[in-house]
Scaffold this active site. Sequence first.
Site, PDB file in Angstrom:
ATOM      1  N   GLU A  48       3.273  -1.255   4.434  1.00  0.00           N
ATOM      2  CA  GLU A  48       4.487  -0.419   4.855  1.00  0.00           C
ATOM      3  C   GLU A  48       4.243   0.464   3.339  1.00  0.00           C
ATOM      4  OE1 GLU A  48       9.192  -0.816   3.845  1.00  0.00           O
ATOM      5  OE2 GLU A  48       8.198  -2.876   4.200  1.00  0.00           O
ATOM      6  N   ARG A 273       0.155 -16.378   1.774  1.00  0.00           N
ATOM      7  CA  ARG A 273      -0.334 -15.106   0.999  1.00  0.00           C
ATOM      8  C   ARG A 273      -0.808 -15.364  -0.488  1.00  0.00           C
ATOM      9  NH1 ARG A 273       4.155 -11.774   1.247  1.00  0.00           N
ATOM     10  NH2 ARG A 273       3.999 -10.990  -0.757  1.00  0.00           N
ATOM     11  N   LYS A 283       5.882  -5.918  -4.658  1.00  0.00           N
ATOM     12  CA  LYS A 283       6.221  -4.259  -5.024  1.00  0.00           C
ATOM     13  C   LYS A 283       7.364  -3.774  -5.747  1.00  0.00           C
ATOM     14  CE  LYS A 283       4.540  -3.408  -0.555  1.00  0.00           C
ATOM     15  NZ  LYS A 283       4.322  -2.634   0.611  1.00  0.00           N
TER      16      LYS A 283
HETATM   17  P1  ATP Z   1       5.456  -7.337  -1.106  1.00  0.00           P
HETATM   18  O1  ATP Z   1       5.799  -8.515  -0.782  1.00  0.00           O
HETATM   19  O2  ATP Z   1       4.325  -7.386  -2.262  1.00  0.00           O
HETATM   20  O3  ATP Z   1       6.245  -6.240  -1.501  1.00  0.00           O
HETATM   21  P2  ATP Z   1       4.867  -6.566   1.646  1.00  0.00           P
HETATM   22  O4  ATP Z   1       4.631  -8.039   2.399  1.00  0.00           O
HETATM   23  O5  ATP Z   1       6.238  -6.265   1.841  1.00  0.00           O
HETATM   24  O6  ATP Z   1       4.312  -7.062   0.167  1.00  0.00           O
HETATM   25  P3  ATP Z   1       3.401  -4.863   3.214  1.00  0.00           P
HETATM   26  O7  ATP Z   1       3.059  -3.671   3.089  1.00  0.00           O
HETATM   27  O8  ATP Z   1       4.377  -5.271   4.279  1.00  0.00           O
HETATM   28  O9  ATP Z   1       3.616  -5.757   1.756  1.00  0.00           O
HETATM   29  O10 ATP Z   1       2.182  -5.827   3.550  1.00  0.00           O
HETATM   30  C1  ATP Z   1       0.901  -5.410   4.319  1.00  0.00           C
HETATM   31  C2  ATP Z   1       0.243  -6.630   4.977  1.00  0.00           C
HETATM   32  O11 ATP Z   1      -0.422  -7.166   3.634  1.00  0.00           O
HETATM   33  C3  ATP Z   1       0.952  -7.486   5.760  1.00  0.00           C
HETATM   34  O12 ATP Z   1       0.438  -8.051   6.728  1.00  0.00           O
HETATM   35  C4  ATP Z   1       1.311  -8.496   4.556  1.00  0.00           C
HETATM   36  O13 ATP Z   1       1.455 -10.018   5.320  1.00  0.00           O
HETATM   37  C5  ATP Z   1      -0.054  -8.614   3.817  1.00  0.00           C
HETATM   38  N1  ATP Z   1       0.447  -8.976   2.621  1.00  0.00           N
HETATM   39  C6  ATP Z   1       1.207  -8.604   1.627  1.00  0.00           C
HETATM   40  N2  ATP Z   1       1.150  -9.505   0.236  1.00  0.00           N
HETATM   41  C7  ATP Z   1       0.058 -10.160   0.435  1.00  0.00           C
HETATM   42  C8  ATP Z   1      -0.285 -11.255  -0.257  1.00  0.00           C
HETATM   43  N3  ATP Z   1       0.242 -11.394  -1.553  1.00  0.00           N
HETATM   44  N4  ATP Z   1      -1.334 -12.091   0.160  1.00  0.00           N
HETATM   45  C9  ATP Z   1      -1.806 -11.930   1.419  1.00  0.00           C
HETATM   46  N5  ATP Z   1      -1.295 -10.824   2.068  1.00  0.00           N
HETATM   47  C10 ATP Z   1      -0.546 -10.153   1.861  1.00  0.00           C
HETATM   48 MG    MG Z   2       6.733  -5.894   4.012  1.00  0.00          MG
END
Ligand code: ATP
Ligand code: MG
Length: 571
Positions: A48, A273, A283
């Site tokens: 995202e 994760r 983020k």
């Molecule tokens: P955050 O929770 O840090 O804001 P997010 O999950 O909202 O991160 P996205 O941009 O939606 O971030 O994530 C893109 C991809 O990266 C998704 O498939 C998500 O599952 C994966 N992802 C995000 N954080 C992690 C993590 N800590 N470990 C492994 N994969 C991750």
């Molecule tokens: Mg997300």
Amino acid sequence: MSDTELTNHGDPESANPEKPLNFIEEIINDHLRTGRFGQTVHTRFPPEPNGYLHIGHAKSIALNFSLAEKYGGLCNLRFDDTNPSKEEEEYVHSIKDDIRWLGFDWEDREYYASDYFEQLYSWAEKLIKAGHAYVCDLSPEDTRAYRGTLSEPGRNSPFRNRSVAENLDLFARMRQREFPDGTRVLKAKIDMSHPNFNMRDPVMYRILHAHHHRTGNDWCIYPMYDFTHGQSDSIEKITQSICTLEFENHRPLYDWFCEKLAIHHPQQIEFARLNLTYTVMSKRKFLTLVNEGYVNGWDDPRMPTISGLRRRGYTPESIRKFCEYIGVAKNNSVVDVTILENQIREHLNAIAPRVMAVLRPLKVVIENFPEDRVEELQAINNPEDERAGSRPVPFTREIYIDQNDFMEVPVRRYFRLAPGKEVRLRYGYIIKCESVIKNDAGEILELRCSYDPDTLGKQPEDRKVKGVIHWVSVDQAVDAEVRIYDRLFTTEHPNKVEEGQDFRANINPDSLKLLAHAKVEPSLGGVKAGERFQFERVGYFSVDPDTSDSKPVFNRIVSLRDTWAKIARKS
Ligand code: ATP
Ligand code: MG
């Protein structure tokens, strides 16, 4: 470890044949066996664009791209940009930069969920026509109240039994800007008493009169994540849709939409994760750190963002190796940050040229060395790499050593310089401290020493000189700024706090020390941003982009050894 070993990520030929398959590979092998998706493996990384990528995303990127590579398939980059108010162009650029830097290539497969808005809209209509979706006028609060609780089923919305015609009409008028934000939503008609909350008539579309970074003002209704993600996967003919565990209980809904729409149906697979000790990984929290000035931007070298790690001096190889090393699991856990630090240490030990840099200079005058003489001593560039050769370092009457390498009143077993004591200069002679010059306030200004011309590369039999210290020539040294970075948090689990506090309570106040008056050997005069070195006896450093022609700036990537382990053992 060789360079080739480090760069062969995901190549099945080079993969350790004894390495057991991870659970995702087992699922893929099953799919290949049953032919569920033919012999195709097609994954995607779906960020995202609402922030910079972090090391957790690197795990997901490495996983998706490496699986595709291993199985001879493809991996798409898809921006999951359904949320108009939060997304920004700057993030899109940084995300692409970071993935490329990590060494992965989506070729021409750069997609945006927002490109599918028209298709999603007609799929929503299709569900309405089939009696699987309805327009609901409950307020957000009422929607919440109607949803029920863990122990109690929800109640049907009074708008649930609207006719298909009325639903189609209202949905069209939602799109045509007839209604203000929050007044109506489109919901899937599933089961208000379903044990899984996500199945209790989830919202598919909401009204948001907001500008979108790609579709501009074309839309005032936006699809929810759950009505976008699986369908985007489907449009792109993704086979395995790999995501993190928090989406596990969204899977029934993912499957429900694919089934009801009768479209290509990828398999969602969840993995744990990445969490790291001494690190926060969200983020939202990064935004707090940036906005409140705890760090200097998303690429601050203390941030666990990819851009922060890159600026710090991490190599992409070390991050990929780290991701491979930790593997994938089905249960959430916290990985020790020293595993990451050890990966970069190991890589830099193999590739980083050794140089001499004095971070806290103390002047030493070698009284029996001629004033105008410059002697070129030979220094080895990298003992781990024979091909790296050696370089000359100028030795002169006046040199700098580090303040830490002198003690006026030495403690027991102190093998460095002290009054009347001897020490060896790295790649040079043995010197002896003859006297200490101080100012009126009693502060040490300089040391007066003598050198023994017979000790270059030789140890005299009658003397035992144990200490070896690094040094630079006063005349020929280059001025430098050195930034010593430490962990950003003082506790292993920064999110564990007392009541009324948040993760900010655990911020390390000493995570950055500026040493503005460092002196480095002349070979470092023309360094370029991104170059990496081992400062002998000190640590690994990289050249920061702030570097100017007149003054290089070095970031400490990592110390030579894990100093925190020692602290932990002591306490
Ligand atoms: P955050 O929770 O840090 O804001 P997010 O999950 O909202 O991160 P996205 O941009 O939606 O971030 O994530 C893109 C991809 O990266 C998704 O498939 C998500 O599952 C994966 N992802 C995000 N954080 C992690 C993590 N800590 N470990 C492994 N994969 C991750
Ligand atoms: Mg997300």
